[in-house]
Design a protein around this motif. Structure first.
Motif, PDB file in Angstrom:
ATOM      1  N   GLU A   1       0.855  -1.191   0.000  1.00  0.00           N
ATOM      2  CA  GLU A   1       0.000   0.000   0.000  1.00  0.00           C
ATOM      3  C   GLU A   1       0.889   1.239   0.000  1.00  0.00           C
ATOM      4  OE1 GLU A   1      -3.859   1.478   2.477  1.00  0.00           O
ATOM      5  OE2 GLU A   1      -2.100   1.115   3.729  1.00  0.00           O
ATOM      6  N   ILE A   2       0.546   2.214  -0.822  1.00  0.00           N
ATOM      7  CA  ILE A   2       1.231   3.512  -0.800  1.00  0.00           C
ATOM      8  C   ILE A   2       0.270   4.503  -0.158  1.00  0.00           C
ATOM      9  CG2 ILE A   2       2.512   5.227  -2.152  1.00  0.00           C
ATOM     10  CD1 ILE A   2       3.442   2.303  -2.597  1.00  0.00           C
ATOM     11  N   GLY A   3       0.651   5.061   0.996  1.00  0.00           N
ATOM     12  CA  GLY A   3      -0.226   6.006   1.700  1.00  0.00           C
ATOM     13  C   GLY A   3      -1.011   5.287   2.787  1.00  0.00           C
ATOM     14  N   THR A   4      -0.360   5.071   3.940  1.00  0.00           N
ATOM     15  CA  THR A   4      -0.994   4.349   5.061  1.00  0.00           C
ATOM     16  C   THR A   4      -1.976   5.229   5.808  1.00  0.00           C
ATOM     17  OG1 THR A   4       1.253   3.483   5.451  1.00  0.00           O
ATOM     18  CG2 THR A   4      -0.436   2.864   7.045  1.00  0.00           C
ATOM     19  N   ALA A   5      -1.619   6.509   5.951  1.00  0.00           N
ATOM     20  CA  ALA A   5      -2.289   7.421   6.888  1.00  0.00           C
ATOM     21  C   ALA A   5      -2.320   6.748   8.271  1.00  0.00           C
ATOM     22  CB  ALA A   5      -3.659   7.850   6.382  1.00  0.00           C
ATOM     23  N   ILE A   6      -3.487   6.536   8.851  1.00  0.00           N
ATOM     24  CA  ILE A   6      -3.528   5.950  10.208  1.00  0.00           C
ATOM     25  C   ILE A   6      -3.947   4.474  10.177  1.00  0.00           C
ATOM     26  CG2 ILE A   6      -3.907   8.182  11.323  1.00  0.00           C
ATOM     27  CD1 ILE A   6      -6.915   7.322  11.609  1.00  0.00           C
ATOM     28  N   GLY A   7      -3.893   3.887   8.976  1.00  0.00           N
ATOM     29  CA  GLY A   7      -4.071   2.439   8.887  1.00  0.00           C
ATOM     30  C   GLY A   7      -5.484   1.952   8.615  1.00  0.00           C
ATOM     31  N   TYR A   8      -6.400   2.872   8.259  1.00  0.00           N
ATOM     32  CA  TYR A   8      -7.796   2.445   8.072  1.00  0.00           C
ATOM     33  C   TYR A   8      -7.914   1.465   6.887  1.00  0.00           C
ATOM     34  CZ  TYR A   8     -12.835   2.600   7.347  1.00  0.00           C
ATOM     35  OH  TYR A   8     -14.157   2.240   7.169  1.00  0.00           O
ATOM     36  N   SER A   9      -7.479   1.895   5.706  1.00  0.00           N
ATOM     37  CA  SER A   9      -7.560   0.981   4.553  1.00  0.00           C
ATOM     38  C   SER A   9      -6.664  -0.239   4.780  1.00  0.00           C
ATOM     39  CB  SER A   9      -7.177   1.691   3.258  1.00  0.00           C
ATOM     40  OG  SER A   9      -5.913   2.314   3.392  1.00  0.00           O
ATOM     41  N   GLY A  10      -5.557  -0.020   5.487  1.00  0.00           N
ATOM     42  CA  GLY A  10      -4.638  -1.122   5.759  1.00  0.00           C
ATOM     43  C   GLY A  10      -5.302  -2.237   6.560  1.00  0.00           C
ATOM     44  N   ILE A  11      -6.166  -1.853   7.498  1.00  0.00           N
ATOM     45  CA  ILE A  11      -6.863  -2.886   8.292  1.00  0.00           C
ATOM     46  C   ILE A  11      -7.802  -3.690   7.385  1.00  0.00           C
ATOM     47  CG2 ILE A  11      -8.495  -3.293  10.192  1.00  0.00           C
ATOM     48  CD1 ILE A  11      -7.217  -0.826  11.589  1.00  0.00           C
ATOM     49  N   TRP A  12      -8.507  -3.002   6.488  1.00  0.00           N
ATOM     50  CA  TRP A  12      -9.372  -3.728   5.535  1.00  0.00           C
ATOM     51  C   TRP A  12      -8.542  -4.722   4.726  1.00  0.00           C
ATOM     52  CZ3 TRP A  12     -14.566  -3.986   5.092  1.00  0.00           C
ATOM     53  CH2 TRP A  12     -15.330  -2.961   5.685  1.00  0.00           C
ATOM     54  N   LEU A  13      -7.384  -4.270   4.238  1.00  0.00           N
ATOM     55  CA  LEU A  13      -6.542  -5.147   3.413  1.00  0.00           C
ATOM     56  C   LEU A  13      -5.972  -6.303   4.243  1.00  0.00           C
ATOM     57  CD1 LEU A  13      -4.711  -2.348   1.393  1.00  0.00           C
ATOM     58  CD2 LEU A  13      -6.182  -4.136   0.407  1.00  0.00           C
ATOM     59  N   ALA A  14      -5.480  -5.966   5.429  1.00  0.00           N
ATOM     60  CA  ALA A  14      -4.859  -7.002   6.269  1.00  0.00           C
ATOM     61  C   ALA A  14      -5.875  -8.067   6.670  1.00  0.00           C
ATOM     62  CB  ALA A  14      -4.239  -6.358   7.509  1.00  0.00           C
ATOM     63  N   ARG A  15      -7.130  -7.662   6.851  1.00  0.00           N
ATOM     64  CA  ARG A  15      -8.171  -8.625   7.235  1.00  0.00           C
ATOM     65  C   ARG A  15      -8.416  -9.665   6.135  1.00  0.00           C
ATOM     66  NH1 ARG A  15      -8.938  -7.551  12.128  1.00  0.00           N
ATOM     67  NH2 ARG A  15     -10.146  -5.823  12.983  1.00  0.00           N
ATOM     68  N   ALA A  16      -8.022  -9.337   4.895  1.00  0.00           N
ATOM     69  CA  ALA A  16      -8.223 -10.294   3.793  1.00  0.00           C
ATOM     70  C   ALA A  16      -7.061 -11.275   3.663  1.00  0.00           C
ATOM     71  CB  ALA A  16      -8.387  -9.521   2.475  1.00  0.00           C
ATOM     72  N   LEU A  17      -6.003 -11.036   4.414  1.00  0.00           N
ATOM     73  CA  LEU A  17      -4.819 -11.892   4.284  1.00  0.00           C
ATOM     74  C   LEU A  17      -4.962 -13.177   5.089  1.00  0.00           C
ATOM     75  CD1 LEU A  17      -2.013  -9.191   4.657  1.00  0.00           C
ATOM     76  CD2 LEU A  17      -2.427 -10.597   2.618  1.00  0.00           C
ATOM     77  N   PRO A  18      -4.429 -14.275   4.561  1.00  0.00           N
ATOM     78  CA  PRO A  18      -4.419 -15.512   5.352  1.00  0.00           C
ATOM     79  C   PRO A  18      -3.284 -15.440   6.379  1.00  0.00           C
ATOM     80  CG  PRO A  18      -3.305 -15.868   3.268  1.00  0.00           C
ATOM     81  CD  PRO A  18      -3.812 -14.441   3.242  1.00  0.00           C
ATOM     82  N   PRO A  19      -3.287 -16.328   7.377  1.00  0.00           N
ATOM     83  CA  PRO A  19      -2.154 -16.367   8.305  1.00  0.00           C
ATOM     84  C   PRO A  19      -0.853 -16.511   7.514  1.00  0.00           C
ATOM     85  CG  PRO A  19      -3.914 -17.829   9.023  1.00  0.00           C
ATOM     86  CD  PRO A  19      -4.308 -17.339   7.665  1.00  0.00           C
ATOM     87  N   GLY A  20       0.142 -15.750   7.905  1.00  0.00           N
ATOM     88  CA  GLY A  20       1.414 -15.798   7.177  1.00  0.00           C
ATOM     89  C   GLY A  20       1.484 -14.781   6.052  1.00  0.00           C
ATOM     90  N   GLY A  21       0.331 -14.158   5.701  1.00  0.00           N
ATOM     91  CA  GLY A  21       0.328 -13.128   4.668  1.00  0.00           C
ATOM     92  C   GLY A  21       0.923 -11.843   5.211  1.00  0.00           C
TER      93      GLY A  21
END
Ligand SMILES: C[S@@+](CC[C@H](N)C(=O)[O-])C[C@H]1O[C@@H](n2cnc3c(N)ncnc32)[C@H](O)[C@@H]1O
Length: 217
Positions: free
Chosen positions: A61-81
Motif C-alpha cells: 500500500e502507498i499512503g498508510t495514513a492511520i491504517g484504516y484501509s490497511g486494516i481492511w486489506l490485512a483482514r483479507a490476508l491468510p495467516p502468514g500473509g
C-alpha cells in the motif's frame, strides 16, 4: 459525501455493509471530526473483496495514513500473509501501527516510514495486490515501478481517480481542488488506459477507484 455517487445511494450501500468491525467503525467515527482523507467502508469492502479474489498473500500500500484501509486489506490476508504499507508522515505511521495492534493484525501488517519514491527501490516483489493511495502527483511517476512489483495476474488498485469529478471536463461548475493534482490524476488515467501490461476498469464508487490487472502475457 462526494460528488460522484448520490448521497441516498451512498447511504443505501453503507446500510448493506455489515462488516461489523469495532476498530474500523471507531476509526471512521473519529475521522468524522478529524477529516483525514481515508477511504470509506464501501471502498474498504471493495479492497477486501479484491484481495480475497486474487488470493493475496503479499499486499503493498502507498499512503498508510492511520491504517484504516490497511486494516481492511490485512483482514483479507491468510495467516502468514503480509501487508507492507508506506507512509512519509512519522506521526501517522506511529498511529497506524497502534491501530494495527488494536485491530489484531500487527502480525501481518507493517509500516515503512519514508517517501515512497525512495522506499519503493528498497522493497522487492512480487505483490499480489498494490493499493495506490499516496501523493496524486506521484501516481504516474511511480506507475512503472508498481507494475514491475506486481505479479502477472495481480491487481493495481488506485483511489481518487475521479477526484470529485474534477477530472471530467465540464462536470463541476467551479473546481476547488489543486489543479496540479487534478492534471496529475487525468494524466494517470490516460497512462493506465494505454499501459501495455495492464487492463483497467474504473468503478465510480465514492471518489473513483480504478482496478488494473497485470497481463499474464
Ligand atoms: C489519502 S491518505 C491515505 C489514506 C489511507 N490509504 C486510508 O484510506 O486509510 C494519503 C497518505 O499518503 C501519505 N503520503 C503522501 N505522499 C507520500 C509519499 N511520497 N510517500 C509516502 N507516503 C506519502 C500522506 O502523508 C497521507 O497520509
Amino acid at each position: 459525501m462526494g460528488q460522484i455517487v448520490p448521497d441516498a445511494v451512498e447511504r443505501y450501500l453503507a446500510g448493506l455493509n455489515r462488516a461489523g468491525d469495532a476498530v474500523l467503525d471507531d476509526l471512521a467515527r473519529a475521522n468524522q471530526v478529524r477529516q483525514l482523507p481515508l477511504v470509506d467502508a464501501e471502498v474498504g469492502a471493495l479492497l477486501r473483496v479484491l484481495a480475497t479474489a486474487v488470493g493475496a498473500t503479499r499486499i503493498l500500500e502507498i499512503g498508510t495514513a492511520i491504517g484504516y484501509s490497511g486494516i481492511w486489506l490485512a483482514r483479507a490476508l491468510p495467516p502468514g500473509g503480509m501487508l507492507v504499507s508506506m507512509e512519509m508522515d512519522a506521526d501517522r505511521a506511529r498511529e497506524a501501527r497502534e491501530n494495527f495492534e488494536r485491530a489484531g493484525v500487527s502480525d501481518r501488517a507493517s509500516v515503512i516510514v519514508g517517501d515512497a519514491q525512495r522506499m519503493l527501490a528498497k522493497v522487492s516483489g512480487p505483490f499480489d495486490l498494490i493499493f495506490q493511495d499516496g501523493d496524486k502527483r506521484l501516481y504516474t511517476p511511480l506507475l512503472d515501478r508498481l507494475v514491475a512489483l506486481l505479479r502477472p495476474g495481480g491487481l493495481l488498485v488506485t483511489d481518487n481517480v475521479l477526484w470529485d469529478g474534477e477530472v471530467v471536463p465540464g462536470f463541476v461548475p467551479a473546481a476547488v481542488r489543486d489543479p496540479v493534482e487534478t492534471r496529475a490524476i487525468a494524466e494517470y488515467n490516460e497512462a493506465l488506459a494505454i499501459h501495455p501490461q495492464l487492463v483497467t476498469a474504473t468503478v465510480p464508487l465514492r471518489d473513483g477507484v480504478s482496478i488494473s490487472v497485470k497481463r499474464t502475457a
